[in-house]
Motif scaffolding. Structure first.
Motif, PDB file in Angstrom:
ATOM      1  N   SER A  92      -4.953 -23.652  15.244  1.00 51.07           N
ATOM      2  CA  SER A  92      -3.587 -24.151  15.431  1.00 51.07           C
ATOM      3  C   SER A  92      -3.387 -24.636  16.871  1.00 51.07           C
ATOM      4  N   GLU A  93      -4.017 -23.949  17.823  1.00 56.54           N
ATOM      5  CA  GLU A  93      -3.915 -24.360  19.222  1.00 56.54           C
ATOM      6  C   GLU A  93      -4.518 -25.753  19.419  1.00 56.54           C
ATOM      7  N   PHE A  94      -5.650 -25.989  18.793  1.00 55.15           N
ATOM      8  CA  PHE A  94      -6.284 -27.301  18.887  1.00 55.15           C
ATOM      9  C   PHE A  94      -5.369 -28.384  18.313  1.00 55.15           C
ATOM     10  N   CYS A  95      -4.832 -28.123  17.117  1.00 52.19           N
ATOM     11  CA  CYS A  95      -3.965 -29.108  16.454  1.00 52.19           C
ATOM     12  C   CYS A  95      -2.730 -29.417  17.290  1.00 52.19           C
ATOM     13  N   ARG A  96      -2.095 -28.390  17.822  1.00 55.78           N
ATOM     14  CA  ARG A  96      -0.850 -28.598  18.564  1.00 55.78           C
ATOM     15  C   ARG A  96      -1.095 -29.251  19.925  1.00 55.78           C
ATOM     16  N   ARG A  97      -2.205 -28.902  20.561  1.00 57.66           N
ATOM     17  CA  ARG A  97      -2.497 -29.472  21.868  1.00 57.66           C
ATOM     18  C   ARG A  97      -2.896 -30.944  21.774  1.00 57.66           C
ATOM     19  N   TYR A  98      -3.761 -31.255  20.804  1.00 51.21           N
ATOM     20  CA  TYR A  98      -4.374 -32.583  20.792  1.00 51.21           C
ATOM     21  C   TYR A  98      -3.880 -33.490  19.673  1.00 51.21           C
ATOM     22  N   GLY A  99      -3.172 -32.940  18.709  1.00 47.11           N
ATOM     23  CA  GLY A  99      -2.571 -33.762  17.667  1.00 47.11           C
ATOM     24  C   GLY A  99      -1.065 -33.663  17.654  1.00 47.11           C
TER      25      GLY A  99
ATOM     26  N   PHE B 227      -8.619 -31.368   9.222  1.00 50.12           N
ATOM     27  CA  PHE B 227      -9.582 -30.315   8.897  1.00 50.12           C
ATOM     28  C   PHE B 227      -9.158 -28.979   9.504  1.00 50.12           C
ATOM     29  N   TYR B 228      -8.767 -28.984  10.773  1.00 53.87           N
ATOM     30  CA  TYR B 228      -8.334 -27.738  11.401  1.00 53.87           C
ATOM     31  C   TYR B 228      -6.991 -27.269  10.829  1.00 53.87           C
ATOM     32  N   SER B 229      -6.140 -28.210  10.417  1.00 51.79           N
ATOM     33  CA  SER B 229      -4.875 -27.837   9.766  1.00 51.79           C
ATOM     34  C   SER B 229      -5.147 -27.126   8.449  1.00 51.79           C
ATOM     35  N   LEU B 230      -6.103 -27.636   7.681  1.00 52.86           N
ATOM     36  CA  LEU B 230      -6.471 -26.983   6.423  1.00 52.86           C
ATOM     37  C   LEU B 230      -6.977 -25.573   6.680  1.00 52.86           C
ATOM     38  N   ASN B 231      -7.692 -25.401   7.796  1.00 51.61           N
ATOM     39  CA  ASN B 231      -8.141 -24.061   8.174  1.00 51.61           C
ATOM     40  C   ASN B 231      -6.957 -23.147   8.451  1.00 51.61           C
ATOM     41  N   VAL B 232      -5.962 -23.648   9.171  1.00 56.76           N
ATOM     42  CA  VAL B 232      -4.775 -22.839   9.475  1.00 56.76           C
ATOM     43  C   VAL B 232      -4.111 -22.371   8.187  1.00 56.76           C
ATOM     44  N   HIS B 233      -3.874 -23.291   7.256  1.00 56.21           N
ATOM     45  CA  HIS B 233      -3.217 -22.932   5.998  1.00 56.21           C
ATOM     46  C   HIS B 233      -4.091 -22.016   5.145  1.00 56.21           C
ATOM     47  N   GLY B 234      -5.372 -22.331   5.080  1.00 59.70           N
ATOM     48  CA  GLY B 234      -6.270 -21.509   4.278  1.00 59.70           C
ATOM     49  C   GLY B 234      -6.386 -20.095   4.807  1.00 59.70           C
ATOM     50  N   ILE B 235      -6.489 -19.948   6.116  1.00 61.33           N
ATOM     51  CA  ILE B 235      -6.596 -18.619   6.723  1.00 61.33           C
ATOM     52  C   ILE B 235      -5.310 -17.832   6.504  1.00 61.33           C
TER      53      ILE B 235
ATOM     54  N   LEU C  52      -9.676 -42.606  13.400  1.00 60.26           N
ATOM     55  CA  LEU C  52      -9.678 -41.860  12.137  1.00 60.26           C
ATOM     56  C   LEU C  52     -10.320 -40.494  12.325  1.00 60.26           C
ATOM     57  N   SER C  53     -11.391 -40.436  13.120  1.00 62.44           N
ATOM     58  CA  SER C  53     -12.080 -39.157  13.326  1.00 62.44           C
ATOM     59  C   SER C  53     -11.178 -38.143  14.022  1.00 62.44           C
ATOM     60  N   LYS C  54     -10.311 -38.637  14.906  1.00 62.85           N
ATOM     61  CA  LYS C  54      -9.358 -37.731  15.561  1.00 62.85           C
ATOM     62  C   LYS C  54      -8.448 -37.097  14.525  1.00 62.85           C
ATOM     63  N   TRP C  55      -7.859 -37.909  13.678  1.00 64.72           N
ATOM     64  CA  TRP C  55      -6.881 -37.385  12.734  1.00 64.72           C
ATOM     65  C   TRP C  55      -7.536 -36.632  11.579  1.00 64.72           C
ATOM     66  N   GLU C  56      -8.762 -37.017  11.228  1.00 69.13           N
ATOM     67  CA  GLU C  56      -9.476 -36.224  10.213  1.00 69.13           C
ATOM     68  C   GLU C  56      -9.808 -34.838  10.762  1.00 69.13           C
ATOM     69  N   SER C  57     -10.115 -34.764  12.044  1.00 67.15           N
ATOM     70  CA  SER C  57     -10.395 -33.453  12.631  1.00 67.15           C
ATOM     71  C   SER C  57      -9.122 -32.607  12.677  1.00 67.15           C
ATOM     72  N   ILE C  58      -7.989 -33.221  13.013  1.00 61.44           N
ATOM     73  CA  ILE C  58      -6.721 -32.490  13.013  1.00 61.44           C
ATOM     74  C   ILE C  58      -6.396 -32.015  11.598  1.00 61.44           C
TER      75      ILE C  58
END
Length: 297
Positions: free
Chosen positions: A126-133, A80-88, A72-78
């Protein structure tokens, strides 16, 4: 977006702009050279500080088991970073639309630093999300109540940006110091926190001035409507952290049911309040909020 009156600029605002611009130059780094992305991240460890998980403090945290919580922590982190991508992306659109425009002549030089840094943040999230999620979770924007006056619209744009940055920074600052997380996750959060500390300092000054300008331009009733809208935005932003797609990817049965249960769970309120404590205190201090009561959406 309509033409607005000049900002009620103060000596303090000018000093803050100068200091933060200097720090942006001094602290500049090239993210494309800074990050060393490992091929994979360990699956059998937490990707997010456990206390930041959306199930923390509830019966679900105790019953899911260590392996499921780590997943769950993996996907919650993805998420969280996805929300950052959209928000930014959304804040960049808004700020670019105002740079060197009437009413924003004074802060426009700092906008250049802001835009450049936020674009780089969007890249490494976005790089983190695409690489690891291998994906970026979707997001939906909260619609405005009505067509706002220019002064209201400008105030809301930068107040939403400020709140978003402060909410994110709560997570960044916590994870940057968490030695149980891997180096890559700590670095992503540390570097973002370093830049956001400047953006938050700038945002608080700008929002204060925009609030003054708005209150002079519109009725007291309109100001109350703006407060009600912002409070709904705060709750909407918090609720975006409870993503049923995350729960599904973590292998949890009835992901939508879990989301609804967590949002309704009173044991989550204290953790949510902790995440938004700083921006709510600022909104109360400046008179943007008349109280700290938040609605149920």
């Amino acid at each position: 977006m309509g033409v607005t009156a000049p900002l009620p600029v103060t000596d303090r605002f000018m000093e803050v702009l100068s200091r933060l611009s200097e720090r942006s130059v001094e602290d500049y780094y090239n993210p494309y050279q800074t990050f060393r992305w490992p091929e994979t991240l360990e699956e059998n460890r937490f990707w997010m500080t456990p206390e930041l998980l959306t199930v923390y403090g509830t019966e679900h945290y105790d019953t899911l088991g260590e392996e499921t919580l780590q997943c769950l922590s993996k996907w919650e982190s993805i998420n969280f970073y996805s929300l950052n991508v959209h928000g930014i992306r959304e804040l960049l659109i808004e700020v670019v639309g105002r740079i060197h425009m009437p009413g924003f002549e004074v802060p426009s030089d700092f906008f250049h630093h802001f835009i450049g840094e936020e674009n780089e943040h969007m890249w490494f999230f976005s790089e983190f999300c695409r690489r690891y999620g291998h994906k970026i979770y979707g997001s939906t924007a909260m619609r405005a109540d009505a067509a706002w006056e220019p002064e209201v619209e400008n105030f809301l744009v930068f107040t939403r940006i400020l709140f978003f940055e402060e909410l994110v920074d709560h997570y960044n600052s916590r994870m940057a110091k968490d030695d149980s997380l891997c180096h890559t996750i700590r670095e992503v959060n540390r570097i973002h926190h370093q830049d956001e500390s400047r953006h938050i300092a700038f945002g608080r000054e700008l929002v204060s001035l925009l609030h003054q300008r708005m209150c002079q331009a519109v009725s007291a009733e309109r100001v109350r409507e703006v407060e009600a809208y912002l409070k709904r935005y705060v709750v909407y932003s918090i609720n975006s952290l409870y993503n049923p797609h995350v729960y599904k990817d973590a292998g949890i049965a009835d992901p939508l049911g879990l989301r609804n249960a967590l949002i309704a769970d009173e044991s989550r309120r204290a953790h949510e309040r902790k995440a938004v404590r700083k921006p709510l205190a600022f909104f109360l201090k400046t008179g943007i909020f008349s109280d700290d009561t938040l609605p149920v959406l």
